[in-house]
Design a protein around this motif. Sequence first.
Motif, mmCIF file in Angstrom:
data_model
loop_
_atom_site.group_PDB
_atom_site.id
_atom_site.type_symbol
_atom_site.label_atom_id
_atom_site.label_comp_id
_atom_site.label_asym_id
_atom_site.label_seq_id
_atom_site.Cartn_x
_atom_site.Cartn_y
_atom_site.Cartn_z
ATOM 1 N N UNK A 91 0.857 -1.182 0.000
ATOM 2 C CA UNK A 91 0.000 0.000 0.000
ATOM 3 C C UNK A 91 0.893 1.231 0.000
ATOM 4 N N UNK A 92 1.079 1.800 -1.191
ATOM 5 C CA UNK A 92 2.064 2.867 -1.358
ATOM 6 C C UNK A 92 1.460 4.175 -1.855
ATOM 7 N N UNK A 93 0.186 4.179 -2.202
ATOM 8 C CA UNK A 93 -0.427 5.395 -2.737
ATOM 9 C C UNK A 93 -0.439 6.494 -1.684
ATOM 10 N N UNK A 94 -0.358 7.714 -2.145
ATOM 11 C CA UNK A 94 -0.418 8.818 -1.196
ATOM 12 C C UNK A 94 -0.303 10.150 -1.889
ATOM 13 N N UNK A 95 -0.731 11.178 -1.189
ATOM 14 C CA UNK A 95 -0.565 12.549 -1.656
ATOM 15 C C UNK A 95 0.033 13.352 -0.509
ATOM 16 N N UNK A 96 0.694 14.438 -0.863
ATOM 17 C CA UNK A 96 1.165 15.355 0.170
ATOM 18 C C UNK A 96 1.245 16.762 -0.388
ATOM 19 N N UNK A 97 0.749 17.694 0.377
ATOM 20 C CA UNK A 97 0.976 19.112 0.128
ATOM 21 C C UNK A 97 0.824 19.809 1.477
ATOM 22 N N UNK A 98 1.625 20.816 1.753
ATOM 23 C CA UNK A 98 1.551 21.465 3.063
ATOM 24 C C UNK A 98 0.316 22.347 3.182
ATOM 25 N N UNK A 99 -0.337 22.255 4.313
ATOM 26 C CA UNK A 99 -1.461 23.141 4.617
ATOM 27 C C UNK A 99 -1.501 23.313 6.132
ATOM 28 N N UNK A 100 -1.580 24.537 6.590
ATOM 29 C CA UNK A 100 -1.535 24.789 8.026
ATOM 30 C C UNK A 100 -2.819 24.306 8.686
ATOM 31 N N UNK A 101 -2.709 23.993 9.969
ATOM 32 C CA UNK A 101 -3.866 23.467 10.712
ATOM 33 C C UNK A 101 -5.028 24.451 10.681
ATOM 34 N N UNK A 102 -4.770 25.736 10.866
ATOM 35 C CA UNK A 102 -5.850 26.723 10.933
ATOM 36 C C UNK A 102 -6.477 26.977 9.563
ATOM 37 N N UNK A 103 -5.801 26.588 8.506
ATOM 38 C CA UNK A 103 -6.340 26.773 7.157
ATOM 39 C C UNK A 103 -6.884 25.480 6.556
ATOM 40 N N UNK A 104 -6.829 24.395 7.317
ATOM 41 C CA UNK A 104 -7.328 23.114 6.824
ATOM 42 C C UNK A 104 -8.815 23.189 6.503
ATOM 43 N N UNK A 108 -9.449 19.117 2.321
ATOM 44 C CA UNK A 108 -8.071 18.702 2.584
ATOM 45 C C UNK A 108 -8.040 17.451 3.446
ATOM 46 N N UNK A 109 -8.822 17.485 4.523
ATOM 47 C CA UNK A 109 -8.859 16.360 5.454
ATOM 48 C C UNK A 109 -9.249 15.072 4.732
ATOM 49 N N UNK A 110 -10.327 15.145 3.953
ATOM 50 C CA UNK A 110 -10.803 13.956 3.234
ATOM 51 C C UNK A 110 -9.777 13.473 2.211
ATOM 52 N N UNK A 111 -9.058 14.392 1.592
ATOM 53 C CA UNK A 111 -8.070 13.999 0.586
ATOM 54 C C UNK A 111 -7.008 13.088 1.194
ATOM 55 N N UNK A 112 -6.566 13.405 2.405
ATOM 56 C CA UNK A 112 -5.538 12.600 3.055
ATOM 57 C C UNK A 112 -6.104 11.336 3.702
ATOM 58 N N UNK A 154 7.015 21.815 9.056
ATOM 59 C CA UNK A 154 6.337 20.878 8.152
ATOM 60 C C UNK A 154 4.853 20.838 8.516
ATOM 61 N N UNK A 155 4.029 21.437 7.673
ATOM 62 C CA UNK A 155 2.591 21.536 7.941
ATOM 63 C C UNK A 155 1.900 20.283 7.399
ATOM 64 N N UNK A 156 1.701 19.321 8.270
ATOM 65 C CA UNK A 156 1.252 17.999 7.799
ATOM 66 C C UNK A 156 0.323 17.322 8.796
ATOM 67 N N UNK A 157 -0.642 18.051 9.334
ATOM 68 C CA UNK A 157 -1.465 17.499 10.403
ATOM 69 C C UNK A 157 -2.293 16.303 9.953
ATOM 70 N N UNK A 158 -3.146 16.482 8.952
ATOM 71 C CA UNK A 158 -4.000 15.368 8.543
ATOM 72 C C UNK A 158 -3.217 14.302 7.784
#
Length: 262
Positions: A91-104, A108-112, A154-158
């Motif tokens: 299981x290797x699929x994934x996405x990443x882009x930085x987004x701050x917690x207050x701007x989530x 964004x949440x569902x994407x991750x 590193x803005x990576x909460x979700x």
Amino acid sequence: MSQFENRKLLVVGGTSGIGLETALMVAQQGGSVVIVGSQATKAEDARAQLERVATAGKMFALTADLHSAESVRTLIETLRNEHGDIDMLVNSAGIFYPVSFLEHTEKDYDAFLSINKAFFFITRHIAESLVEQGKPGSIVNVTATAAKQAIETVQATSYSMAKIGLEAMTKHVAMELAKDKIRVNAVAPAIVETRIFERFIPGDKLDDAMAEFHSLHPIGRNGTTEDVANTIVFLLSDKTSWVTGAVWDVDGGMMAGRMLAK
């Protein structure tokens, strides 16, 4: 006899990066491979790459939208009807882009997080098939050091929520399936040089940004897809037949270095 001859690997997220590199290594070592990607053209291009290096097995490409429950159900049905002989899963699929917690946003949440749902049910299907056939198997999940170590810049909460959830799934499923001789492990890479960074770093700044990341790793460099794939292939193989429920940091010493710094 090649290491993976008469075995079949499913790579979810197998059209690029770590997933494709893993698929190539298994194909070179005699295995059959099924890759899953989100774009048909890209999946077919990746399958063609696999065909060029394959030594014994057959190569297949499937497409699915991992964010869609309906698409995942269709994928699982295809696997059930056409690929009942799969005995390895990555299981290797994934996405990443930085987004701050207050701007989530919820989007964004569902994407991750929705990718984990796909992993959960695809893994359940493969495990169920193996148990029904009484066959051993090996599953490897790709998490991240970000799941275990927060870094202020590193803005990576979700994203990290998703990866630590995958780590927990690895350990729990490993315990449940151990009696069935199905091993479940994970690798946790640090910064690996893949095209994922092109999504949010402008092209004219990409080289400089990647160069700055080298210093985060005590070993002095970013990782490559080969670095991580080599470890995944090792975990898939019978050489690690006494390893299950493990999460291996493949990170150039990042986690050890940060823990020592504390």
